[in-house]
Design an enzyme around this catalytic site. Sequence first.
Site, PDB file in Angstrom:
ATOM      1  CG  ASP A 159      -1.644  -1.176   1.323  1.00 53.61           C
ATOM      2  OD1 ASP A 159      -2.610  -1.449   0.918  1.00 53.61           O
ATOM      3  OD2 ASP A 159      -0.902  -2.202   2.116  1.00 53.61           O
ATOM      4  CG  HIS A 187      -3.116  -5.403   2.742  1.00 55.50           C
ATOM      5  ND1 HIS A 187      -2.799  -4.414   1.680  1.00 55.50           N
ATOM      6  CD2 HIS A 187      -3.330  -6.396   2.072  1.00 55.50           C
ATOM      7  CE1 HIS A 187      -2.447  -5.181   0.535  1.00 55.50           C
ATOM      8  NE2 HIS A 187      -2.975  -6.318   0.840  1.00 55.50           N
TER       9      HIS A 187
HETATM   10  P1  NAD Z   1      -1.064 -18.667  -4.688  1.00 53.84           P
HETATM   11  O1  NAD Z   1      -2.334 -19.548  -4.850  1.00 53.84           O
HETATM   12  O2  NAD Z   1      -0.239 -18.547  -5.860  1.00 53.84           O
HETATM   13  O3  NAD Z   1      -0.029 -19.429  -3.749  1.00 53.84           O
HETATM   14  C1  NAD Z   1      -0.445 -19.768  -2.174  1.00 53.84           C
HETATM   15  C2  NAD Z   1       0.464 -21.087  -2.103  1.00 53.84           C
HETATM   16  O4  NAD Z   1       0.278 -21.152  -0.782  1.00 53.84           O
HETATM   17  C3  NAD Z   1       0.282 -22.428  -2.819  1.00 53.84           C
HETATM   18  O5  NAD Z   1       1.416 -22.697  -3.217  1.00 53.84           O
HETATM   19  C4  NAD Z   1      -0.310 -23.044  -1.495  1.00 53.84           C
HETATM   20  O6  NAD Z   1      -0.403 -24.506  -1.922  1.00 53.84           O
HETATM   21  C5  NAD Z   1       0.094 -22.765  -0.509  1.00 53.84           C
HETATM   22  N1  NAD Z   1      -0.562 -22.906   0.786  1.00 53.84           N
HETATM   23  C6  NAD Z   1      -1.878 -22.877   1.018  1.00 53.84           C
HETATM   24  N2  NAD Z   1      -2.101 -23.156   2.231  1.00 53.84           N
HETATM   25  C7  NAD Z   1      -0.849 -23.263   2.778  1.00 53.84           C
HETATM   26  C8  NAD Z   1      -0.498 -23.913   4.023  1.00 53.84           C
HETATM   27  N3  NAD Z   1      -1.406 -23.972   4.895  1.00 53.84           N
HETATM   28  N4  NAD Z   1       0.777 -24.099   4.417  1.00 53.84           N
HETATM   29  C9  NAD Z   1       1.720 -23.682   3.147  1.00 53.84           C
HETATM   30  N5  NAD Z   1       1.318 -23.293   2.137  1.00 53.84           N
HETATM   31  C10 NAD Z   1       0.153 -23.102   1.739  1.00 53.84           C
HETATM   32  O7  NAD Z   1      -1.225 -17.348  -4.021  1.00 53.84           O
HETATM   33  P2  NAD Z   1      -0.224 -16.251  -4.031  1.00 53.84           P
HETATM   34  O8  NAD Z   1      -0.623 -15.250  -5.106  1.00 53.84           O
HETATM   35  O9  NAD Z   1       1.270 -16.417  -3.898  1.00 53.84           O
HETATM   36  O10 NAD Z   1      -0.845 -15.381  -2.563  1.00 53.84           O
HETATM   37  C11 NAD Z   1      -0.506 -15.474  -1.592  1.00 53.84           C
HETATM   38  C12 NAD Z   1      -1.285 -14.806  -0.472  1.00 53.84           C
HETATM   39  O11 NAD Z   1      -0.656 -13.536  -0.526  1.00 53.84           O
HETATM   40  C13 NAD Z   1      -2.911 -14.796  -0.710  1.00 53.84           C
HETATM   41  O12 NAD Z   1      -3.548 -14.781   0.608  1.00 53.84           O
HETATM   42  C14 NAD Z   1      -3.054 -13.287  -1.194  1.00 53.84           C
HETATM   43  O13 NAD Z   1      -4.244 -12.790  -1.040  1.00 53.84           O
HETATM   44  C15 NAD Z   1      -1.788 -12.738  -0.614  1.00 53.84           C
HETATM   45  N6  NAD Z   1      -1.335 -11.067  -0.860  1.00 53.84           N
HETATM   46  C16 NAD Z   1      -1.140 -10.396  -0.063  1.00 53.84           C
HETATM   47  C17 NAD Z   1      -0.475  -9.012  -0.175  1.00 53.84           C
HETATM   48  C18 NAD Z   1      -0.182  -8.015   0.711  1.00 53.84           C
HETATM   49  O14 NAD Z   1       0.043  -6.904   0.271  1.00 53.84           O
HETATM   50  N7  NAD Z   1      -0.194  -8.518   1.820  1.00 53.84           N
HETATM   51  C19 NAD Z   1      -0.357  -8.847  -1.599  1.00 53.84           C
HETATM   52  C20 NAD Z   1      -0.632  -9.608  -2.833  1.00 53.84           C
HETATM   53  C21 NAD Z   1      -0.812 -10.924  -2.560  1.00 53.84           C
HETATM   54  C1  LMR Z   2      -3.229  -6.966  -3.065  1.00 56.21           C
HETATM   55  O1  LMR Z   2      -3.401  -5.851  -2.447  1.00 56.21           O
HETATM   56  O2  LMR Z   2      -2.914  -6.682  -4.281  1.00 56.21           O
HETATM   57  C2  LMR Z   2      -3.316  -8.158  -2.354  1.00 56.21           C
HETATM   58  O3  LMR Z   2      -3.721  -8.003  -0.849  1.00 56.21           O
HETATM   59  C3  LMR Z   2      -4.084  -9.167  -3.363  1.00 56.21           C
HETATM   60  C4  LMR Z   2      -5.624  -8.733  -3.006  1.00 56.21           C
HETATM   61  O4  LMR Z   2      -6.308  -9.739  -2.540  1.00 56.21           O
HETATM   62  O5  LMR Z   2      -5.952  -7.627  -3.093  1.00 56.21           O
END
Ligand code: NAD
Ligand code: LMR
Length: 326
Positions: A159, A187
């Site tokens: 953010d 967030h």
């Molecule tokens: P993705 O689906 O590509 O990958 C997630 C991975 O986590 C997968 O490989 C899955 O098998 C694994 N997984 C699921 N449960 C698990 C567990 N209990 N233990 C270990 N591994 C596990 O998702 P992504 O695009 O890499 O996103 C991951 C997370 O990050 C999501 O929750 C997404 O919303 C979040 N995210 C947060 C932000 C932020 O700014 N805070 C930004 C982008 C994404």
């Molecule tokens: C983001 O801000 O890009 C991540 O938190 C993914 C989402 O679910 O918005």
Amino acid sequence: MKAPVRVAVTGAAGQIGYSLLFRIASGEMLGKDQPVILQLLDLPQAQNAVKGVMMELEDCAFPLLAGMVATDDPEVAFKDVQVALLVGARPRSKGMERKDLLAANAEIFTVQGRALNKVADRNVKVLVVGNPANTNAYIAMKSAPDLNPNNFTAMLRLDHNRALSQIAAKTGKAVADIEKLAVWGNHSPTMYADYRYATINGESVKTMINDHEWNRDVFLPTVGKRGAAIIEARGLSSAASAANAAIDHIRDWVLGTNGKWVTMGIPSDGSYGIPQEVMFGYPVTCENGQYKIVEGLEIDEFSRERINFTLAELEEERAGVAHLLG
Ligand code: NAD
Ligand code: LMR
């Protein structure tokens, strides 16, 4: 040569993992002189994919990569780790709000908090990326009573970086010259990106922009809904920018910010009237591996309203998981 730092990454087979691991192994997170051992956690069905990523990491021949472990057992992944990036979770898809993920992901962070409590280095620095990041970080912190609660943080840096680039575009100035930006709260679209104190080469950003309507009706919604806009455009949630923000967050926490403000989601110490322990985005500076809240900022009426709004959402999420925490 320094002793290697053990870094755990969960969700290692996921899309953020794929953007993150190579940069950690190349020294972008902990420094170009700091060897690392990667301890990779993912679900049993993702172990093959993790192996593939490890093959690629090997093929990069990174001089700083001193070892790798892949596992589906959190107690193996977190053994003696000094840094833990908790990324693995179910991501949001089109039409879902981040809080819809609460129930699906709360369980994961209880188990992982307990495992960290049991086996991680006593000074482990934890960053939760998996959404809803603030509440997941809160759950992990509460599930790890023997660790310092201040070592649990949530990612607000994306953010912060999004807000920086919107301000740079609006003012026509370089992103690198913007200082003293703050992002408060969750967030989520309720976050409050606050440029009242920001400067560019010493000049006030607020004075430069001088447009409250743009702030309220364009800037805040653009930053707040950027995640959804990316999902809409890409069909997948942000990954490279999220990995980049995670690298920024840990690098600054470990190596310091030289007095510059950054945003971290941290357990509140009561500053700015936020109840203690709420995992809240604050402006901080980092030095000697510790973060410190920027104190003494005046909170005007508009800011208080926005801060209360994002706080109310966090309180609601916290109430929604209270039963899981005993
Ligand atoms: P993705 O689906 O590509 O990958 C997630 C991975 O986590 C997968 O490989 C899955 O098998 C694994 N997984 C699921 N449960 C698990 C567990 N209990 N233990 C270990 N591994 C596990 O998702 P992504 O695009 O890499 O996103 C991951 C997370 O990050 C999501 O929750 C997404 O919303 C979040 N995210 C947060 C932000 C932020 O700014 N805070 C930004 C982008 C994404
Ligand atoms: C983001 O801000 O890009 C991540 O938190 C993914 C989402 O679910 O918005």
